[in-house]
Scaffold this motif. Structure first.
Motif, PDB file in Angstrom:
ATOM      1  N   ALA A 219      -2.954  -2.626  11.595  1.00  0.00           N
ATOM      2  CA  ALA A 219      -2.731  -1.755  10.429  1.00  0.00           C
ATOM      3  C   ALA A 219      -1.310  -1.186  10.471  1.00  0.00           C
ATOM      4  CB  ALA A 219      -3.763  -0.623  10.409  1.00  0.00           C
TER       5      ALA A 219
ATOM      6  N   VAL B 205      -9.011  -9.794   6.044  1.00  0.00           N
ATOM      7  CA  VAL B 205      -9.160  -8.483   6.697  1.00  0.00           C
ATOM      8  C   VAL B 205     -10.543  -8.405   7.342  1.00  0.00           C
ATOM      9  CG1 VAL B 205      -9.409  -6.010   6.187  1.00  0.00           C
ATOM     10  CG2 VAL B 205      -7.457  -7.300   5.277  1.00  0.00           C
TER      11      VAL B 205
ATOM     12  N   ALA C 290      -2.084   0.147  -3.957  1.00  0.00           N
ATOM     13  CA  ALA C 290      -2.939  -0.931  -3.459  1.00  0.00           C
ATOM     14  C   ALA C 290      -4.069  -1.203  -4.448  1.00  0.00           C
ATOM     15  CB  ALA C 290      -3.513  -0.574  -2.098  1.00  0.00           C
TER      16      ALA C 290
ATOM     17  N   TYR D 116      -6.248   2.378   8.488  1.00  0.00           N
ATOM     18  CA  TYR D 116      -4.904   2.723   8.001  1.00  0.00           C
ATOM     19  C   TYR D 116      -4.667   4.219   8.156  1.00  0.00           C
ATOM     20  CZ  TYR D 116      -4.585  -1.953   6.081  1.00  0.00           C
ATOM     21  OH  TYR D 116      -4.542  -3.307   5.950  1.00  0.00           O
TER      22      TYR D 116
ATOM     23  N   ASP E 278      -5.431  -6.661  -1.859  1.00  0.00           N
ATOM     24  CA  ASP E 278      -6.272  -6.902  -0.686  1.00  0.00           C
ATOM     25  C   ASP E 278      -7.546  -7.619  -1.144  1.00  0.00           C
ATOM     26  OD1 ASP E 278      -7.329  -6.832   1.846  1.00  0.00           O
ATOM     27  OD2 ASP E 278      -7.586  -4.664   1.937  1.00  0.00           O
TER      28      ASP E 278
ATOM     29  N   VAL F  43       0.187  -3.793  -3.155  1.00  0.00           N
ATOM     30  CA  VAL F  43      -0.607  -4.497  -2.136  1.00  0.00           C
ATOM     31  C   VAL F  43      -1.893  -4.966  -2.806  1.00  0.00           C
ATOM     32  CG1 VAL F  43      -1.894  -4.279   0.025  1.00  0.00           C
ATOM     33  CG2 VAL F  43       0.322  -3.138  -0.225  1.00  0.00           C
TER      34      VAL F  43
ATOM     35  N   ILE G 298      -3.022   3.056   1.394  1.00  0.00           N
ATOM     36  CA  ILE G 298      -1.645   2.731   1.802  1.00  0.00           C
ATOM     37  C   ILE G 298      -0.635   3.531   0.979  1.00  0.00           C
ATOM     38  CG2 ILE G 298       0.090   0.871   1.844  1.00  0.00           C
ATOM     39  CD1 ILE G 298      -2.126  -1.017   2.802  1.00  0.00           C
TER      40      ILE G 298
ATOM     41  N   SER H  49      -9.034   3.047   4.185  1.00  0.00           N
ATOM     42  CA  SER H  49      -8.990   1.653   3.749  1.00  0.00           C
ATOM     43  C   SER H  49      -7.583   1.322   3.248  1.00  0.00           C
ATOM     44  CB  SER H  49     -10.014   1.417   2.635  1.00  0.00           C
ATOM     45  OG  SER H  49      -9.505   1.893   1.407  1.00  0.00           O
ATOM     46  N   SER H  50      -7.400   0.065   2.853  1.00  0.00           N
ATOM     47  CA  SER H  50      -6.094  -0.341   2.328  1.00  0.00           C
ATOM     48  C   SER H  50      -5.737   0.447   1.070  1.00  0.00           C
ATOM     49  CB  SER H  50      -6.082  -1.841   2.035  1.00  0.00           C
ATOM     50  OG  SER H  50      -7.053  -2.162   1.058  1.00  0.00           O
TER      51      SER H  50
ATOM     52  N   ASN I 150      -9.938  -2.429   7.841  1.00  0.00           N
ATOM     53  CA  ASN I 150      -9.968  -1.697   6.571  1.00  0.00           C
ATOM     54  C   ASN I 150     -10.544  -0.289   6.706  1.00  0.00           C
ATOM     55  OD1 ASN I 150      -8.988  -2.020   3.955  1.00  0.00           O
ATOM     56  ND2 ASN I 150     -11.079  -2.150   3.124  1.00  0.00           N
TER      57      ASN I 150
END
Ligand SMILES: [Zn+2]
Length: 299
Positions: A154, A88, A266, A140, A171, A169, A257, A253-254, A137
């Motif tokens: 994203a 990422v 995540a 999202y 990451d 997820v 999600i 950020s992730s 990152n």
């Protein structure tokens, strides 16, 4: 870089249709979450039916400079669906090297999906990212028609999460300093050896226990710190940029999600680069990934 002809062939070969949750008739008996935004895909209460066993590869953002592989390995058995992200940020090689190895693992149940180099241009340049790409990152849930390529990436990642009914997820990132050695340093440069859980149904104890188990296998300096849920900035405070906090408190950020796709949690892992060999950072990422995937029933 592949030439156009080779790319076309590859794209056709790798574009394997997979039924979307809607096409498989998945339905939910769960009540709609309050203030559901844009009616996200329904989340089944149990594991989705298994996908046909085997490994498929497709390209995200095909035929663009940012095209990057998604490797999906299906066990053929019912189980969890995990998506692992590497690359990422392009100057965090421990994460993408680990993700490339994880992409070769064989799940014993459910499915294992890996995007080893999510920002492939940045990994080639060994830079975190570039202004004209955007920071994946911090973007999202992204936008299919976003101006920044990483906003579109994203959106592609969110689409993969929905299509494959991913529930976890992972990451993989790197920081510079170690969190336990940070002293008065704050911010993203000193969050190495940390594990953070975003919003979602996966119990905090699951992540905490996985971290504890790995800590029994590594040296005291390498010890991982569980940082709990996505930290929310105090009202009126300027949020730390560490995990994509923005004024107003909404993370991009992730870790966010799970707020965009119900049923997903995540986990964001940061390994410290300072005085820690790249190969060791890769191995530590893999050690934690193996622990999490095993506890989650995928390995
Ligand atoms: Zn990073």
């Amino acid at each position: 870089m592949l030439d156009a002809a080779a790319m076309d062939t590859r794209e056709v070969r790798e574009r394997t249709p997979v039924l979307s949750p809607l096409e498989t008739g998945a339905t939910s008996l769960l009540p709609e979450p309050a203030a559901a935004e844009a009616a996200p895909a329904a989340t089944p209460s149990g594991p989705p039916p298994p996908l046909p066993p085997g490994r498929e590869q497709r390209l995200l953002m095909p035929s663009t400079p940012w095209q990057t592989p998604l490797v999906a390995t299906h066990s053929g058995r019912e189980g969890a669906r995990v998506l692992v992200l590497g690359g990422v940020h392009g100057n965090e090689p421990g994460g993408w090297l680990a993700a490339e190895s994880v992409a070769e693992w064989e799940p014993s149940a459910g499915s294992l999906l890996v995007i080893p180099r999510a920002n492939v241009v940045a990994t080639r340049a060994f830079e975190r990212t570039f202004p004209d790409l955007g920071d994946l990152n911090r973007l999202y849930p992204g936008a299919e028609d976003g101006a920044l390529p990483m906003a579109r990436m994203a959106a592609s990642i969110i689409r993969v999460v929905r299509e494959f009914e991913v529930d976890l997820v992972l990451d993989m990132h790197e920081s510079w300093g170690f969190y336990l050695e940070r002293g008065a340093n704050t911010g993203t440069a000193f969050i190495g050896q940390t594990v953070t859980r975003g919003d979602g149904p996966l119990p905090e104890a699951f992540v905490r226990d996985a971290v504890s188990a790995v800590n029994t296998l590594i040296t005291p300096r390498e010890e991982l710190t569980f940082r709990g849920r996505l930290p929310q900035p105090a009202p009126g405070a300027t949020p730390s940029p560490g995990f994509g906090g923005q004024p107003g408190g909404r993370s991009t950020s992730s870790l966010s999600i799970g707020t965009h796709v119900p049923g997903v949690t995540a986990i964001l892992v940061e390994m410290g680069q300072i005085e820690q060999a790249e190969s060791r950072r890769r191995d530590l990422h893999m050690l934690l990934a193996r622990e999490i995937l095993t506890r989650h029933g995928v390995l």
